[in-house]
Design a protein around this motif. Structure first.
Motif, PDB file in Angstrom:
ATOM      1  N   ASN A  23      55.645  24.528  14.021  1.00  0.00           N
ATOM      2  CA  ASN A  23      56.523  23.366  14.295  1.00  0.00           C
ATOM      3  C   ASN A  23      55.863  22.038  13.923  1.00  0.00           C
ATOM      4  OD1 ASN A  23      58.430  25.181  15.458  1.00  0.00           O
ATOM      5  ND2 ASN A  23      57.307  25.095  17.405  1.00  0.00           N
ATOM      6  N   ARG A  24      54.877  22.094  13.033  1.00  0.00           N
ATOM      7  CA  ARG A  24      54.238  20.857  12.533  1.00  0.00           C
ATOM      8  C   ARG A  24      54.449  20.777  11.026  1.00  0.00           C
ATOM      9  NH1 ARG A  24      48.094  20.541  13.855  1.00  0.00           N
ATOM     10  NH2 ARG A  24      48.401  18.740  12.478  1.00  0.00           N
ATOM     11  N   HIS A  25      54.463  19.537  10.524  1.00  0.00           N
ATOM     12  CA  HIS A  25      54.584  19.335   9.084  1.00  0.00           C
ATOM     13  C   HIS A  25      53.162  19.241   8.502  1.00  0.00           C
ATOM     14  CE1 HIS A  25      56.333  16.898   5.474  1.00  0.00           C
ATOM     15  NE2 HIS A  25      56.051  18.167   5.180  1.00  0.00           N
ATOM     16  N   GLU A  27      50.764  19.817   5.118  1.00  0.00           N
ATOM     17  CA  GLU A  27      50.722  19.985   3.661  1.00  0.00           C
ATOM     18  C   GLU A  27      49.323  20.488   3.272  1.00  0.00           C
ATOM     19  OE1 GLU A  27      50.978  17.187  -0.334  1.00  0.00           O
ATOM     20  OE2 GLU A  27      52.142  16.612   1.454  1.00  0.00           O
ATOM     21  N   GLU A  52      52.068  12.370  11.360  1.00  0.00           N
ATOM     22  CA  GLU A  52      53.423  12.890  11.136  1.00  0.00           C
ATOM     23  C   GLU A  52      53.394  13.973  10.076  1.00  0.00           C
ATOM     24  OE1 GLU A  52      57.816  11.310   9.676  1.00  0.00           O
ATOM     25  OE2 GLU A  52      56.264   9.872  10.254  1.00  0.00           O
ATOM     26  N   THR A  53      52.625  13.728   9.011  1.00  0.00           N
ATOM     27  CA  THR A  53      52.400  14.741   7.973  1.00  0.00           C
ATOM     28  C   THR A  53      50.896  14.937   7.837  1.00  0.00           C
ATOM     29  OG1 THR A  53      54.407  14.143   6.764  1.00  0.00           O
ATOM     30  CG2 THR A  53      52.711  15.394   5.566  1.00  0.00           C
TER      31      THR A  53
END
Length: 517
Positions: A387-389, A391, A426-427
């Motif tokens: 549930n985390r963004h 990359e 957030e990312t």
């Protein structure tokens, strides 16, 4: 052949025949002598006769010489020499062994030993001029003198002792200043004395035999020759002797090097080595005892501490499950805190045991895929960033050579930290890559997380050293210490670079980190 002396009578009596034979003999000597000889008319310097050597010097023929003067073929290099030679000849009627330098017409400078005598031949005053070319002789003499000067300078300034001996008698011919200082005798005390009469060598008879043996050889070497100085002090020397011809006579040159300090050090090392095995045994026994104590401690931690912790956690959970509705809010919160503390203590114990075992576990190295190892580590951490963004940027990674089980722990710890400290983003951006470094490969994990102050980077890899508050980021403070120990056991290094609130980069190398395959 034309003769110098012309007889007054041309009869055929025996005396006349003798004279004619004498003229022929002297004419032949005049023509063939290696010295340059000329007969010159005194009044004007005209050359009346010249021998073969003089013609060869001037590179001409006798018919081109007759009637000319010396000035036609050569000139005096120094006018004062010419005047001095002329004055002596006119004063004494002869000038013998006069040395001067003349310049030939082709530009060569030739050093001559000149001899001249005024003669009366056939009632005419003439000069018999003899010139001997000594240019090469003087060059060799200068070279020898230069060599002698250079040798003497080396002899006087050498930092090894040099001793010159007469090979027939053993007498000292010369000794350089270094040897004089080394032995404590003056130069005068050494010269002319037989070497073994000084008491320099402890066994004179044996060393006299060595000298006799040396006299029959071109070279001899003695690596350990004890000498005794004038004050009775013993020194160890290396002696190399060579026989050289000097002015037609052989001499023995002995090069003497003081190796007392070296031999003393060698004896000390030999003594140290003699006790080394015993010291190794004692040290091994100490290490074995320390390992047994560590094993006992690990056993105690693993069993004696975990048992009460499991009891605390288990009973706390039972109370919550069985009596939860009867508890106040504070009571339930207290029990949850107890459980969390027990679980944290268990995790800490696990990390400590893992850290302590790293120094004793064998390393099983092999070549493996770094990319597959990183992928396996990420799969094990999948539930930490649900549930985390996030990359993930994973570059092509070269193969590695090491213990894959241990190195997987490094990747797990570094990637786990990257995921943990990017929680506030957030990312979250996490990069994994590699680059060449010092002929090998360096791997790195970079994130855009909280970062840390580089002032405290030295504490980063210590056990229980944390740079963030426990209430902000969970952990035991052992993970990076485990990474460092694993990397060091692989012969590599690990470092960190960061800036507060601008992420961190952890880079590590391992010996043979990139496979040759």
């Amino acid at each position: 052949m034309t003769t110098i002396l012309q007889p007054e009578n041309s009869g055929s009596d025996p005396e006349e025949q003798v004279l004619r034979g004498s003229d022929a003999f002297f004419a032949d000597v005049f023509w063939s002598t290696p010295d340059c000889v000329a007969l010159v008319r005194a009044v004007d310097g005209t050359i009346l006769k010249a021998n073969r050597s003089l013609c060869q010097l001037w590179k001409t023929t006798p018919k081109d010489v007759i009637g000319k003067t010396f000035a036609h073929f050569s000139s005096w290099l120094h006018e004062d020499e010419r005047l001095d030679f002329k004055r002596r000849l006119e004063s004494d009627g002869e000038c013998l062994g006069f040395e001067a330098t003349l310049r030939m017409m082709d530009g060569r400078d030739v050093v001559f030993e000149l001899s001249a005598r005024i003669l009366t031949l056939n009632q005419e005053s003439c000069i018999l001029n003899i010139r001997r070319d000594v240019t090469e002789v003087r060059r060799i003499e200068r070279a020898l003198k230069t060599s002698e000067v250079r040798y003497r300078r080396l002899f006087e300034s050498a930092k090894d002792g040099i001793l010159i001996l007469d090979p027939k008698t053993g007498e000292v011919v010369d000794a350089n200043p270094y040897l004089v200082d080394l032995l404590g005798y003056s130069h005068e005390e050494l010269i002319g004395k037989v070497l073994w009469d000084f008491g320099l060598v402890e066994d004179a008879e044996a060393n006299e035999k060595k000298f006799t043996e040396l006299s029959g050889k071109a070279c001899a070497r003695y690596d350990d020759l004890p000498l005794k100085t004038r004050d009775g002090h013993r020194i160890d020397v290396e002696l190399v002797s060579n026989v050289y011809p000097v002015d037609g006579e052989d001499v023995i040159q002995c090069n003497v090097r003081d190796v007392t300090a070296q031999r003393t050090a060698e004896r000390d090392v030999a003594l140290l080595n003699a006790t080394l095995e015993q010291r190794v045994l004692e040290r091994t026994a100490q290490l074995e005892a320390a390992n047994r104590e560590l094993e006992a401690f690990s056993y105690s931690v693993s069993h004696d501490l975990r048992t009460p912790l499991r009891a605390i956690d288990g009973y706390s959970q039972a109370v919550l499950e069985d009596y939860g509705p009867q508890l106040s809010g504070d009571g339930e919160r207290y029990l949850q805190t107890i459980r969390a503390g027990a679980q944290q203590m268990g995790t800490l114990i696990d990390d400590l045991l893992k850290f302590s075992r790293l120094g004793r576990e064998a390393i099983n190295k092999r070549t493996f895929s770094t990319a597959n190892l990183v992928q396996s580590a990420l799969e094990g951490l999948a539930d930490t960033h649900e549930n985390r963004h996030v990359e993930l940027r994973i570059a092509d990674l070269p193969a590695s050579h090491g213990d894959p089980a241990l190195l997987k722990q490094v990747w797990v710890n570094l990637l786990s930290n990257a995921l943990k400290y990017t929680r506030c983003r957030e990312t979250a951006i996490i990069e994994v890559g590699s680059h060449p470094e010092n002929g090998g490969t360096a791997f790195f994990v970079r994130d855009n997380g909280a970062g840390f102050n580089m002032r405290y980077v030295d504490k980063l890899f210590g056990v229980f050293q944390r740079l963030h508050r426990a209430e902000d980021y969970e952990g035991t403070g052992v993970g990076l210490a485990i990474c460092q120990r694993i990397i060091h056991r692989h012969g590599g290094r690990i470092r960190a670079e960061s800036e507060v609130d601008h992420g961190a980069t952890f880079t590590f190398t391992i010996q043979g980190g990139q496979s040759d395959e």
